[in-house]
Design an enzyme around this catalytic site. Structure first.
Site, PDB file in Angstrom:
ATOM      1  N   PRO A   2      -0.580   3.757  -1.330  1.00  0.00           N
ATOM      2  CA  PRO A   2      -2.024   3.551  -1.487  1.00  0.00           C
ATOM      3  C   PRO A   2      -2.600   2.832  -0.265  1.00  0.00           C
ATOM      4  CG  PRO A   2      -0.823   2.818  -3.429  1.00  0.00           C
ATOM      5  CD  PRO A   2       0.192   3.099  -2.369  1.00  0.00           C
ATOM      6  N   GLU A   3      -3.655   3.406   0.305  1.00  0.00           N
ATOM      7  CA  GLU A   3      -4.333   2.786   1.443  1.00  0.00           C
ATOM      8  C   GLU A   3      -5.751   2.418   0.999  1.00  0.00           C
ATOM      9  OE1 GLU A   3      -3.829   5.195   5.007  1.00  0.00           O
ATOM     10  OE2 GLU A   3      -1.904   5.931   4.304  1.00  0.00           O
ATOM     11  N   LYS A  59      -5.608  -3.724   1.673  1.00  0.00           N
ATOM     12  CA  LYS A  59      -4.960  -3.025   0.565  1.00  0.00           C
ATOM     13  C   LYS A  59      -4.690  -3.953  -0.618  1.00  0.00           C
ATOM     14  CE  LYS A  59      -2.517  -0.280   4.047  1.00  0.00           C
ATOM     15  NZ  LYS A  59      -1.176   0.016   4.598  1.00  0.00           N
ATOM     16  N   ARG A 112       9.232   2.439  -7.150  1.00  0.00           N
ATOM     17  CA  ARG A 112      10.120   1.870  -6.125  1.00  0.00           C
ATOM     18  C   ARG A 112      10.215   0.342  -6.176  1.00  0.00           C
ATOM     19  NH1 ARG A 112      10.318   5.242  -1.284  1.00  0.00           N
ATOM     20  NH2 ARG A 112      11.675   3.608  -0.480  1.00  0.00           N
ATOM     21  N   ARG A 151      -3.678  -3.828  24.079  1.00  0.00           N
ATOM     22  CA  ARG A 151      -2.554  -3.436  23.218  1.00  0.00           C
ATOM     23  C   ARG A 151      -1.694  -2.417  23.947  1.00  0.00           C
ATOM     24  NH1 ARG A 151      -1.929  -6.380  18.317  1.00  0.00           N
ATOM     25  NH2 ARG A 151      -3.868  -7.536  18.281  1.00  0.00           N
ATOM     26  N   ARG A 261       7.657   5.403  11.839  1.00  0.00           N
ATOM     27  CA  ARG A 261       6.788   6.049  10.858  1.00  0.00           C
ATOM     28  C   ARG A 261       6.614   7.521  11.198  1.00  0.00           C
ATOM     29  NH1 ARG A 261       3.984   2.342   7.761  1.00  0.00           N
ATOM     30  NH2 ARG A 261       3.806   4.121   6.391  1.00  0.00           N
TER      31      ARG A 261
END
Ligand SMILES: [Zn+2]
Length: 273
Positions: A2-3, A59, A112, A151, A261
């Protein structure tokens, strides 16, 4: 996982079901779901508290309780909060049941077991670690540029860093980068002004659209009434759900691994300059 759009949907749809209700008890099928305070204190302190509001930051869900406590829930990888009539035998993936005073309960389903609950007085500790909310008025292209400057990590990884921007995860990062035609490996600080403007616009467009569609039900996300969202039907690349070819150029979608990812992108639309 879920985001932002999924957690926002959960919040919106929980509100009419639970605000004003009083918590009459908690049943834990998995004690590890309580992160703080102790399980005993959590279960006793929460009883009798009225849920006066629910808010979202990143979140995280914050249940505002009568005694100024916050029940803070993070759904992590596979969590859902489902409200239904009390039942003596919840499904096997239900790790916690929050009983309410109208014979309904909030069932924290989490196959999970990564999801967590906290009962805390001061939420500022959690909130201060999060970057800006991408749907806030104050989130401008200039602010995004500031967050990305210097970054060196790949932009895909930078977007997932909750300290940089709150609420974006693997699915919506891939969707936003594809729509903005930016290669996921580009160092975050290397994006040009026009690219940042596009990325800013696409992040907001995609998150709003996903909220309209009540979130994406890939894996195990369910809405509070137990139904699924439909945001994933609009995915162009994320989770490989856009198909094998790019809807924009017809070229092949590729899967790579960026900082552990799985990442889907179109090498033709998102070239590495
Ligand atoms: Zn393409």
């Amino acid at each position: 996982m879920p985001e932002l759009p999924e957690v926002e949907t959960v919040k919106n749809e929980l509100l009419p079901l639970v605000v004003g209700r009083c918590i009459t008890g908690v049943t834990l099928a998995w004690e590890g779901i309580v992160k703080e305070p102790s399980v005993d204190e959590f279960c006793s302190r929460i009883v009798g508290q009225e849920i006066s509001a629910i808010t979202r930051r990143g979140k995280y869900l914050f249940f505002h309780l009568g005694s100024q406590d916050f029940l803070v829930i993070h759904l992590k990888m596979t969590g859902s909060l489902i409200v239904s009539q009390d039942t003596p035998e919840p499904s096997k993936f239900v790790r916690a049941v929050i009983h309410l005073d109208n014979n309904t309960s909030i069932y924290f389903r989490d196959p999970r077991k990564f999801g967590v609950m906290r009962l805390i007085r001061d939420a500022s500790n959690i909130k201060s670690k999060l970057g800006p909310e991408p749907l806030d008025e104050s989130f401008t292209p200039q602010l995004l540029a500031q967050r990305l400057s210097n970054r060196t990590a790949p932009i895909k990884a930078v977007l997932l860093d909750q300290k940089v921007i709150a609420g974006i995860g693997n699915m919506y990062a891939d969707e936003a980068l594809h729509a903005a035609r930016i290669n996921p490996w580009r160092p975050g600080g290397s994006l040009t002004r026009p690219e940042i403007k596009r990325l800013h616009q696409e992040i907001r467009r995609i998150l709003w659209a996903a909220i309209e569609n009540k979130g994406a039900s890939v894996d195990t996300y369910f809405r509070p009434d137990g139904s699924e969202g439909s945001a994933h039907y609009e995915f162009k690349v994320a989770h490989g759900l856009g198909g094998e070819t790019c809807s924009a150029c017809g070229g092949p979608i590729e899967r790579v691994v960026v900082r552990n990812r799985g990442t889907y992108y179109c090498p033709k639309c998102q070239p590495l300059k």
